[in-house]
Design an enzyme around this catalytic site. Structure first.
Site, short mmCIF file in Angstrom:
data_model
loop_
_atom_site.label_atom_id
_atom_site.label_comp_id
_atom_site.label_asym_id
_atom_site.label_seq_id
_atom_site.Cartn_x
_atom_site.Cartn_y
_atom_site.Cartn_z
N CYS A 38 0.80 -1.16 -0.06
CA CYS A 38 0.01 0.01 -0.02
C CYS A 38 0.91 1.21 -0.19
CB CYS A 38 -0.94 0.14 1.24
SG CYS A 38 -1.81 1.34 1.41
N SER A 40 0.49 3.82 1.60
CA SER A 40 0.81 4.23 3.15
C SER A 40 2.22 3.55 3.64
CB SER A 40 -0.30 3.67 4.19
OG SER A 40 -1.53 4.43 3.82
N HIS A 59 0.66 -3.78 6.30
CA HIS A 59 -0.73 -3.66 7.03
C HIS A 59 -1.96 -3.97 6.48
CE1 HIS A 59 -0.40 0.08 4.67
NE2 HIS A 59 -1.67 0.13 4.84
N CYS A 162 -7.20 -2.65 4.25
CA CYS A 162 -6.85 -1.28 4.13
C CYS A 162 -7.49 -0.52 3.01
CB CYS A 162 -5.27 -1.01 4.19
SG CYS A 162 -4.78 0.70 4.29
#
Length: 360
Positions: A38, A40, A59, A162
């Protein structure tokens, strides 16, 4: 176990053998099956957001419960689960008022006097966002997972951990898009595509996808966009306002830049709401034209789609299995853990929606 470890900002992750602890009270050991790469993760890799190092990133993941500690009643070995970085304590003000995604209680991590969940040869390795899914196993608090039905493919389930929860949730929870509303989404990566898909599920009448990559704009049409604006060719604000005769009811920024956050606010019409989903780097300021607030325009943030993830994630699984969530098209490629640095490089170019690391 094998894990991808970040030891220095902007340096390649190193594939290393590290150790995980045994599950303690309220803790669950999950065998990682799939982990999405991701944007992030990239924010922490490049230093836009600080984090202790060494650390195992990752995550957005799904896996199978291997073992549980004492006091765990929610799952048992063999259960399939999706992880969520916005773990909840269940008793703070945010949790008790229905804003679980804002919970920041430290009890979800191990304390300073306890053995770390992750280590290498006795040296603590920092756990990332309560999860660290770029590893073969995750040792997490039971309030960081959602149990799901076993007929859901885990590579697609990982996306719900996510990107899907963030994008769809921003539309249906944070903004509350109504049927027939007009929507613009800036950025057609994984989160932006999920926001477009969420707007379609919510019944939005017109959904305008904004990006600079033609292939991603074409992909957005599969997720429910009705119009596309190539920001490389035209002024996206002017184009959106012309398409809608004065601006959209709802705009979503899914990149994490000040300029696109400002564009989202400028795209909304009178009484409209702009929601910032992307992670704007620490220290960055967003400037707005003050008089526009007299038109009752609103700018708001969204954290992980304002989720109630133990309720939302099983529902999103059902949406996928019913054909409402288009997760198959979101996966650009399935890769090995050793390919994670190449996946980061592809994120930098903006050419992919999601690469998913497969552990089996």
């Amino acid at each position: 176990m094998k894990a991808a470890v970040l030891r220095e900002v902007n340096k390649p992750l190193e594939i290393e053998d590290i150790q995980h602890g045994d599950p303690g009270p309220r803790e669950v050991l999950v065998r990682t099956v799939a982990a999405g790469v991701c944007h992030s993760d990239l924010h922490f890799h490049n230093g836009s957001y600080p984090h202790p190092m060494p650390a195992v990133l990752g995550h957005e993941s799904a896996g199978v419960v291997e073992a549980v500690g004492s006091m765990v009643t929610y799952v048992k070995p063999g259960d399939h689960v999706i992880t969520c970085l916005s773990a909840f304590c269940g008793h703070c003000e945010h949790c008790l008022t229905g804003h679980m995604s804002l919970c920041m209680e430290p009890e979800l991590q191990r304390g300073p006097g306890e053995a770390p969940r992750l280590a290498k040869n006795g040296e603590a390795v920092a756990q990332f966002l309560n999860l660290s899914s770029f590893a073969e196993y995750m040792l997490v608090h039971e309030h960081a997972i959602a149990k799901i039905r076993q007929d859901m493919p885990l590579d697609r389930a990982a996306l719900i951990g996510c990107g899907v929860t963030t994008g769809v949730g921003a539309v249906i929870h944070t903004a509350g898009v109504e049927p027939g509303a007009t929507v613009a989404v800036i950025g057609c990566g994984g989160v932006g595509l999920a926001a477009i898909n969420g707007a379609a599920i919510a019944g939005a009448g017109r959904i305008i996808a904004v990006d600079r990559v033609p292939a991603k704009l074409d992909l957005a049409m599969k997720f429910g966009a009705t119009d596309q604006v190539n920001a490389s060719d035209v002024d996206p604000v002017k184009a959106v306002r012309e398409l809608t005769g004065g601006g959209v009811h709802y705009a979503f920024e899914a990149i994490g830049l000040a300029v696109t956050a400002q564009q989202a606010f400028k795209m909304i019409g009178r009484g409209g709401t702009a929601t910032i989903i992307g992670m704007i780097p620490v220290g960055t300021m967003v400037e707005l034209h003050g008089p526009e607030f007299l038109a009752e325009k609103k700018l708001q943030g969204s954290n992980m789609g304002s989720n109630r993830f133990r309720v939302d994630m099983p529902r999103f699984v059902d949406f996928y299995l019913q054909g409402k969530l288009h997760l198959d098209d979101m996966i650009s490629s399935r890769i090995r853990l050793e390919d994670v640095n190449d996946a980061f490089a592809q994120l930098e170019t903006g050419e992919v929606a999601r690469n998913v690391i497969m552990f089996e």
